[in-house]
Scaffold this motif. Structure first.
Motif, short mmCIF file in Angstrom:
data_model
loop_
_atom_site.label_atom_id
_atom_site.label_comp_id
_atom_site.label_asym_id
_atom_site.label_seq_id
_atom_site.Cartn_x
_atom_site.Cartn_y
_atom_site.Cartn_z
N VAL A 271 0.84 -1.20 0.00
CA VAL A 271 0.00 0.00 0.00
C VAL A 271 0.87 1.25 0.00
O VAL A 271 1.98 1.25 0.52
CB VAL A 271 -0.95 0.02 1.22
N LYS A 272 0.35 2.32 -0.59
CA LYS A 272 1.12 3.56 -0.73
C LYS A 272 1.08 4.42 0.53
O LYS A 272 1.98 5.22 0.77
CB LYS A 272 0.61 4.36 -1.92
N ALA A 273 0.01 4.26 1.31
CA ALA A 273 -0.15 5.14 2.48
C ALA A 273 -0.42 4.32 3.72
O ALA A 273 -1.15 3.32 3.69
CB ALA A 273 -1.29 6.12 2.25
N THR A 274 0.18 4.73 4.85
CA THR A 274 -0.11 4.08 6.13
C THR A 274 -1.55 4.36 6.52
O THR A 274 -2.06 5.47 6.38
CB THR A 274 0.84 4.62 7.21
N GLY A 275 -2.22 3.32 7.01
CA GLY A 275 -3.61 3.50 7.41
C GLY A 275 -4.26 2.18 7.76
O GLY A 275 -3.62 1.12 7.73
N THR A 276 -5.54 2.22 8.14
CA THR A 276 -6.31 1.03 8.43
C THR A 276 -7.07 0.63 7.18
O THR A 276 -7.80 1.43 6.61
CB THR A 276 -7.29 1.27 9.59
N TYR A 277 -6.89 -0.61 6.79
CA TYR A 277 -7.49 -1.11 5.56
C TYR A 277 -8.50 -2.21 5.88
O TYR A 277 -8.36 -2.95 6.86
CB TYR A 277 -6.41 -1.64 4.62
N VAL A 278 -9.53 -2.29 5.03
CA VAL A 278 -10.58 -3.30 5.19
C VAL A 278 -10.50 -4.27 4.02
O VAL A 278 -10.55 -3.85 2.86
CB VAL A 278 -11.97 -2.64 5.26
N PHE A 279 -10.38 -5.56 4.36
CA PHE A 279 -10.35 -6.62 3.36
C PHE A 279 -11.65 -7.41 3.45
O PHE A 279 -12.13 -7.70 4.55
CB PHE A 279 -9.17 -7.56 3.61
N THR A 280 -12.20 -7.78 2.31
CA THR A 280 -13.43 -8.58 2.30
C THR A 280 -13.31 -9.71 1.27
O THR A 280 -12.75 -9.52 0.19
CB THR A 280 -14.67 -7.72 1.94
#
Length: 295
Positions: A271-280
């Motif tokens: 990913v390009k940016a640090t953050g919280t991601y949601v996978f489904t």
């Protein structure tokens, strides 16, 4: 004549020294027995003083099975040295147990056992990943027989995962499942579990799962809808994939759907940016797809 006795005395003295050096407590003429002495490595003929001759390693004949192995008990086999009669014994492992899924999806295997019906075994655990139809009945049985089987009465599953009914098994919702059998080769201890297919995040953040997983690495599955989801904080630049425990099913940068610009790379996800991601992941889909979005 004098020289002869002198030479004889020297010869006798040398012989006595040799006998003492060989371990004889008293000088004597060796008389070797005709019966073989033996240990697990070799055999020999022996004098009463302990001196040995004709030492040789064992020469074995063919293996003879003295007790057949079964699925529940080890067996034994022996081989005999053709020179001295020493008998070497070793254990025969329990027979391998091949578990199969048998049901409406494959004609109950009455016409044979296709590869996709067979459990694969790793470290004593049998595992089968399969898409099950809620309209189809099945059982799990061992060794192309019905003597040992798991059915709706003795298989382990989360509440509501199996449809109520008779002895046959039915899942409550069509989707992808993993069926595992612990103690695969021990019919007395084997236990069968059916769960929705479990996915994990595997990458730089958790040593790619090579040292095990924490709860935060696991997708959560809704037992009613079979929707698998995961929220995870990822740092920019960290490489990872979404995969099952054995890597048999995995999603990389080329097999995951995401908003444009979210992923870089051609294999691992980055990913390009640090953050919280949601996978489904929709486990009811015929072809599994993983989606990622920034929360």
């Amino acid at each position: 004549m004098k020289k002869f006795f002198k030479g004889f005395a020297v010869a006798v003295t040398a012989g006595l020294v040799a006998l003492v050096a060989a371990g004889c407590s008293q000088p004597h003429e060796h008389k070797f027995g005709t019966e073989w002495k033996m240990d697990s490595a070799q055999h020999w003929h022996e004098c009463e003083c302990g001196e040995m001759k004709d030492e040789s390693v064992h020469h074995y004949g063919e293996w003879v099975v003295t007790e057949e192995a079964t699925e529940t008990e080890t067996g034994t086999r022996t081989k005999t040295c053709t020179d001295c009669g020493f008998i070497y014994t070793e254990s025969i492992p329990k027979l391998f147990v091949q578990w199969n899924i048998r049901g409406d999806m494959n004609g109950w295997c009455n016409d044979g056992f296709p590869e996709e019906s067979k459990f694969k075994v790793n470290n004593g655990v049998g595992r089968l990943v399969i898409r099950l139809d809620e309209t189809q009945s099945f059982k799990i049985a061992a060794n192309q027989e019905w003597d040992n089987q798991f059915n709706a009465a003795n298989v382990i599953a989360a509440d509501g995962l199996l449809a109520e009914g008779n002895d046959n098994i039915k899942v409550a919702k069509t989707g992808w499942y993993e069926i595992t059998i612990t103690d695969n080769n021990d019919l007395a201890k084997a236990k069968c579990t059916i769960t929705p297919l479990q996915f994990y995040i595997r990458g730089d953040m958790n040593s790619w799962g090579n040292e095990g997983f924490e709860e935060k690495d696991k997708f959560t599955v809704d037992q009613t809808t079979l929707q698998a989801t995961l929220e995870y904080t990822i740092e920019a630049g960290q490489n990872f994939k979404i995969a099952t425990v054995d890597w048999a099913t995995n999603f990389g940068a080329t097999t995951i759907t995401a908003p444009e610009g979210l992923i870089t790379g051609t294999d691992n996800i980055n990913v390009k940016a640090t953050g919280t991601y949601v996978f489904t992941i929709d486990l009811t889909a015929e072809k599994l797809v993983c989606a990622i979005a920034l929360k």
